[in-house]
Design an enzyme around this catalytic site. Sequence first.
Site, PDB file in Angstrom:
ATOM      1  N   HIS A  47       0.871  -1.187   0.000  1.00 28.08           N
ATOM      2  CA  HIS A  47       0.000   0.000   0.000  1.00 28.08           C
ATOM      3  C   HIS A  47       0.903   1.230   0.000  1.00 28.08           C
ATOM      4  O   HIS A  47       1.925   1.241   0.690  1.00 28.08           O
ATOM      5  CB  HIS A  47      -0.792   0.130   1.300  1.00 28.08           C
ATOM      6  CG  HIS A  47      -1.680  -1.001   1.660  1.00 28.08           C
ATOM      7  ND1 HIS A  47      -3.020  -0.819   1.878  1.00 28.08           N
ATOM      8  CD2 HIS A  47      -1.439  -2.311   1.897  1.00 28.08           C
ATOM      9  CE1 HIS A  47      -3.572  -1.973   2.241  1.00 28.08           C
ATOM     10  NE2 HIS A  47      -2.625  -2.886   2.258  1.00 28.08           N
ATOM     11  N   TYR A 215      -5.818  -7.273  -1.485  1.00 34.84           N
ATOM     12  CA  TYR A 215      -6.016  -6.128  -2.379  1.00 34.84           C
ATOM     13  C   TYR A 215      -5.426  -6.397  -3.763  1.00 34.84           C
ATOM     14  O   TYR A 215      -4.651  -7.342  -3.941  1.00 34.84           O
ATOM     15  CB  TYR A 215      -5.423  -4.848  -1.773  1.00 34.84           C
ATOM     16  CG  TYR A 215      -3.974  -4.926  -1.345  1.00 34.84           C
ATOM     17  CD1 TYR A 215      -2.944  -4.593  -2.202  1.00 34.84           C
ATOM     18  CD2 TYR A 215      -3.638  -5.333  -0.041  1.00 34.84           C
ATOM     19  CE1 TYR A 215      -1.617  -4.646  -1.797  1.00 34.84           C
ATOM     20  CE2 TYR A 215      -2.310  -5.388   0.367  1.00 34.84           C
ATOM     21  CZ  TYR A 215      -1.305  -5.034  -0.517  1.00 34.84           C
ATOM     22  OH  TYR A 215       0.003  -5.102  -0.116  1.00 34.84           O
TER      23      TYR A 215
END
Length: 382
Positions: A47, A215
């Site tokens: 991220h 993700y």
Amino acid sequence: MSSQQKIAVIGAGLGGAAAAALLQKAGFQVDLYEQSPSFSRLGAGIHMGPNVLKIFRQIGIEKPLEAMASHPDFWFSRDADTGDYLSRIPLGQFARREYGAAYVTVHRGDLQALQMTAIKPESIHFGKCLQSVEDSGSEVLLRFTDGSETRVDIVIGADGINSKLREHLLGPEAPSYSGWVAHRALIRGEQLAKYNLNFEDCVKWWSEDRHLMVYYTTGKRDEYYYVSGVPHPAWDFQGSFVPSSREEMYEAFANYHPVVQALIESSEQVTKWPLLNRKPLPLWSEGRIVLLGDACHPMKPHMAQGAAMAIEDAAMLTRCLQETGLNDYSTAFKLYESNRKERASRVQAVSNANTFLRTQEDPAWVYGYDLYSHPLKSENAA
Ligand code: FAD
């Protein structure tokens, strides 16, 4: 600044690459030394929050990163058993508006490759494993395992959790095993098409003592990624990871939601990584040597901010060296520590505790931070 003065950055991870790019942009003469023989698409997902994208804006890679990355509208936290939403943290346009930049998820190797494009190619030296360091007071002599050596004015240790430079400053000490491992797998997007399930852009599945963060790593959504946090007895870890398996995942996540079962079924290769740690270091620099990133404050990865802290360190160190000039590196190093220690230590503590965003909370203190608009604290204020 004299054109003769040289900075060496040891380690071309995400922190070292940011330091080299930012310092070169600021006009310093910098060489980057990396032990790996060449670049490879290492790691898996990562991220990058608005706090980092604001730094990438300075480097000039914010837009290309946005173009390749996935842009989740939310970080969802969900109960592993019932699927209930424990938190819905707004990202997407909300992040742009409130925090001043996008929130993205991406493949770490793709990000690193992009970061390397912002560094002068002739200053990147692969196959250079630092073996020893001598700080004479007036310069630093670096010796590499291939027999080569170089003399520089200051050295930045961005060489990760097993840092040679940390060892030089503080003596040999293996990192401690946290008692947790991370299972990691990349899943081809097409593998998921057969399920009538909703694979959300960014979701963390939680149960009492473990979790699974999931993700996309590309804007095209053709690569989905999961990383676990699972308690695990110690064993004699050789290397940074070992192979794992679907069977081990089914066992570890037996009661988890059908979405998680589908992910396990779709995993072609699972690896298992020990999560390592260190106590806060008593010093971040000494003489002409300074540390950043995991060399300085490694953490369990549960807040997805470890690399972000390494990149923020790089940006703050550059800012401090610009403020003082390289001749006064000693003041710059103190200023750097004063302006980084509190934030990096707070993130380290919250990340290790694995509480971040489990329930609805305001993450503005992490994502809203703008390193460039933050006034510099004096060097004595640490
Ligand atoms: P590193 O990335 O470890 O780079 C160190 C570099 O130094 C390496 O390239 C190494 O080869 C080189 N090196 C080492 N020794 C020498 C030597 N003697 N001579 C020359 N070169 C040397 N962080 C986030 O921000 N977001 C996330 O989503 C996230 N997810 C994570 C998931 C997992 C499972 C893990 C384990 C970590 C995660 N992190 C995440 C944390 C992040 O990966 C690290 O904090 C970050 O990589 C640290 O960057 P660094 O540049 O300090 O060190």
